[in-house]
Design a protein around this motif. Sequence first.
Motif, PDB file in Angstrom:
ATOM      1  N   ASP A   1       0.837  -1.210   0.000  1.00 55.47           N
ATOM      2  CA  ASP A   1       0.000   0.000   0.000  1.00 55.47           C
ATOM      3  C   ASP A   1       0.866   1.252   0.000  1.00 55.47           C
ATOM      4  O   ASP A   1       0.564   2.217  -0.701  1.00 55.47           O
ATOM      5  CB  ASP A   1      -0.929   0.010   1.207  1.00 55.47           C
ATOM      6  N   PHE A   2       1.943   1.235   0.769  1.00 55.93           N
ATOM      7  CA  PHE A   2       2.844   2.381   0.819  1.00 55.93           C
ATOM      8  C   PHE A   2       3.545   2.577  -0.523  1.00 55.93           C
ATOM      9  O   PHE A   2       3.592   3.692  -1.054  1.00 55.93           O
ATOM     10  CB  PHE A   2       3.882   2.192   1.929  1.00 55.93           C
ATOM     11  N   ILE A   3       4.080   1.484  -1.081  1.00 64.90           N
ATOM     12  CA  ILE A   3       4.773   1.578  -2.367  1.00 64.90           C
ATOM     13  C   ILE A   3       3.807   2.012  -3.469  1.00 64.90           C
ATOM     14  O   ILE A   3       4.148   2.825  -4.334  1.00 64.90           O
ATOM     15  CB  ILE A   3       5.440   0.227  -2.703  1.00 64.90           C
ATOM     16  N   SER A   4       2.593   1.509  -3.419  1.00 63.10           N
ATOM     17  CA  SER A   4       1.590   1.888  -4.398  1.00 63.10           C
ATOM     18  C   SER A   4       1.248   3.374  -4.293  1.00 63.10           C
ATOM     19  O   SER A   4       1.094   4.056  -5.307  1.00 63.10           O
ATOM     20  CB  SER A   4       0.335   1.049  -4.204  1.00 63.10           C
ATOM     21  N   GLY A   5       1.151   3.878  -3.083  1.00 64.60           N
ATOM     22  CA  GLY A   5       0.876   5.302  -2.887  1.00 64.60           C
ATOM     23  C   GLY A   5       1.998   6.182  -3.391  1.00 64.60           C
ATOM     24  O   GLY A   5       1.759   7.234  -4.000  1.00 64.60           O
ATOM     25  N   VAL A   6       3.231   5.766  -3.165  1.00 72.79           N
ATOM     26  CA  VAL A   6       4.377   6.530  -3.660  1.00 72.79           C
ATOM     27  C   VAL A   6       4.402   6.529  -5.187  1.00 72.79           C
ATOM     28  O   VAL A   6       4.624   7.563  -5.822  1.00 72.79           O
ATOM     29  CB  VAL A   6       5.694   5.958  -3.081  1.00 72.79           C
ATOM     30  N   LEU A   7       4.161   5.367  -5.784  1.00 73.85           N
ATOM     31  CA  LEU A   7       4.134   5.282  -7.246  1.00 73.85           C
ATOM     32  C   LEU A   7       3.003   6.114  -7.840  1.00 73.85           C
ATOM     33  O   LEU A   7       3.181   6.775  -8.867  1.00 73.85           O
ATOM     34  CB  LEU A   7       4.005   3.829  -7.694  1.00 73.85           C
ATOM     35  N   LEU A   8       1.846   6.080  -7.216  1.00 76.04           N
ATOM     36  CA  LEU A   8       0.724   6.877  -7.714  1.00 76.04           C
ATOM     37  C   LEU A   8       1.009   8.373  -7.610  1.00 76.04           C
ATOM     38  O   LEU A   8       0.740   9.125  -8.557  1.00 76.04           O
ATOM     39  CB  LEU A   8      -0.554   6.536  -6.944  1.00 76.04           C
ATOM     40  N   GLY A   9       1.541   8.809  -6.489  1.00 75.70           N
ATOM     41  CA  GLY A   9       1.847  10.229  -6.324  1.00 75.70           C
ATOM     42  C   GLY A   9       2.911  10.718  -7.289  1.00 75.70           C
ATOM     43  O   GLY A   9       2.765  11.775  -7.910  1.00 75.70           O
ATOM     44  N   ALA A  10       3.978   9.950  -7.440  1.00 77.29           N
ATOM     45  CA  ALA A  10       5.040  10.336  -8.368  1.00 77.29           C
ATOM     46  C   ALA A  10       4.556  10.262  -9.809  1.00 77.29           C
ATOM     47  O   ALA A  10       4.892  11.128 -10.630  1.00 77.29           O
ATOM     48  CB  ALA A  10       6.255   9.436  -8.169  1.00 77.29           C
ATOM     49  N   GLY A  11       3.761   9.259 -10.138  1.00 78.67           N
ATOM     50  CA  GLY A  11       3.252   9.126 -11.498  1.00 78.67           C
ATOM     51  C   GLY A  11       2.335  10.266 -11.889  1.00 78.67           C
ATOM     52  O   GLY A  11       2.421  10.791 -12.997  1.00 78.67           O
ATOM     53  N   ILE A  12       1.463  10.669 -10.973  1.00 75.04           N
ATOM     54  CA  ILE A  12       0.557  11.781 -11.260  1.00 75.04           C
ATOM     55  C   ILE A  12       1.339  13.082 -11.422  1.00 75.04           C
ATOM     56  O   ILE A  12       1.080  13.856 -12.345  1.00 75.04           O
ATOM     57  CB  ILE A  12      -0.515  11.903 -10.157  1.00 75.04           C
ATOM     58  N   SER A  13       2.314  13.313 -10.558  1.00 77.15           N
ATOM     59  CA  SER A  13       3.075  14.559 -10.665  1.00 77.15           C
ATOM     60  C   SER A  13       3.912  14.600 -11.937  1.00 77.15           C
ATOM     61  O   SER A  13       4.021  15.646 -12.580  1.00 77.15           O
ATOM     62  CB  SER A  13       3.960  14.753  -9.434  1.00 77.15           C
ATOM     63  N   LEU A  14       4.499  13.481 -12.341  1.00 82.33           N
ATOM     64  CA  LEU A  14       5.259  13.454 -13.596  1.00 82.33           C
ATOM     65  C   LEU A  14       4.344  13.579 -14.803  1.00 82.33           C
ATOM     66  O   LEU A  14       4.705  14.204 -15.799  1.00 82.33           O
ATOM     67  CB  LEU A  14       6.075  12.166 -13.703  1.00 82.33           C
ATOM     68  N   LEU A  15       3.170  12.993 -14.732  1.00 85.68           N
ATOM     69  CA  LEU A  15       2.232  13.060 -15.839  1.00 85.68           C
ATOM     70  C   LEU A  15       1.710  14.478 -16.037  1.00 85.68           C
ATOM     71  O   LEU A  15       1.566  14.938 -17.169  1.00 85.68           O
ATOM     72  CB  LEU A  15       1.076  12.096 -15.583  1.00 85.68           C
ATOM     73  N   VAL A  16       1.469  15.190 -14.953  1.00 85.70           N
ATOM     74  CA  VAL A  16       0.927  16.542 -15.056  1.00 85.70           C
ATOM     75  C   VAL A  16       2.005  17.550 -15.438  1.00 85.70           C
ATOM     76  O   VAL A  16       1.815  18.359 -16.350  1.00 85.70           O
ATOM     77  CB  VAL A  16       0.243  16.951 -13.724  1.00 85.70           C
ATOM     78  N   THR A  17       3.154  17.503 -14.766  1.00 79.22           N
ATOM     79  CA  THR A  17       4.171  18.516 -15.016  1.00 79.22           C
ATOM     80  C   THR A  17       5.032  18.217 -16.230  1.00 79.22           C
ATOM     81  O   THR A  17       5.374  19.128 -16.982  1.00 79.22           O
ATOM     82  CB  THR A  17       5.096  18.681 -13.801  1.00 79.22           C
ATOM     83  N   GLY A  18       5.402  16.977 -16.425  1.00 80.57           N
ATOM     84  CA  GLY A  18       6.229  16.612 -17.562  1.00 80.57           C
ATOM     85  C   GLY A  18       7.693  16.957 -17.399  1.00 80.57           C
ATOM     86  O   GLY A  18       8.437  16.984 -18.368  1.00 80.57           O
ATOM     87  N   LYS A  19       8.112  17.239 -16.181  1.00 84.20           N
ATOM     88  CA  LYS A  19       9.519  17.546 -15.944  1.00 84.20           C
ATOM     89  C   LYS A  19       9.918  17.057 -14.565  1.00 84.20           C
ATOM     90  O   LYS A  19       9.080  16.839 -13.699  1.00 84.20           O
ATOM     91  CB  LYS A  19       9.796  19.030 -16.085  1.00 84.20           C
ATOM     92  N   ILE A  20      11.219  16.901 -14.370  1.00 80.30           N
ATOM     93  CA  ILE A  20      11.723  16.423 -13.091  1.00 80.30           C
ATOM     94  C   ILE A  20      12.271  17.570 -12.259  1.00 80.30           C
ATOM     95  O   ILE A  20      11.976  17.690 -11.091  1.00 80.30           O
ATOM     96  CB  ILE A  20      12.809  15.346 -13.314  1.00 80.30           C
ATOM     97  N   ARG A  21      13.051  18.428 -12.862  1.00 74.91           N
ATOM     98  CA  ARG A  21      13.635  19.565 -12.141  1.00 74.91           C
ATOM     99  C   ARG A  21      12.787  20.807 -12.283  1.00 74.91           C
ATOM    100  O   ARG A  21      12.072  20.984 -13.255  1.00 74.91           O
ATOM    101  CB  ARG A  21      15.009  19.888 -12.698  1.00 74.91           C
ATOM    102  N   SER A  22      12.914  21.682 -11.313  1.00 72.51           N
ATOM    103  CA  SER A  22      12.259  22.964 -11.425  1.00 72.51           C
ATOM    104  C   SER A  22      13.178  23.945 -12.143  1.00 72.51           C
ATOM    105  O   SER A  22      14.393  23.849 -12.071  1.00 72.51           O
ATOM    106  CB  SER A  22      11.872  23.510 -10.047  1.00 72.51           C
TER     107      SER A  22
END
Length: 55
Positions: A28-49
Amino acid sequence: MNKIRIIGLIMLIIGILLQFPFKNEGTDFISGVLLGAGISLLVTGKIRSKNRSVS
């Protein structure tokens, strides 16, 4: 789509599918981390600010 957004989409799919075969707290923890990181990468499209101050 660029490479970062494709990686975000893959992380999102893995995070969703990881919950079904396993039923414990660690996944559940790993799934939550993957979901959060996946959504943020999908929306922003970049890693660095881009807000780096030059001194």
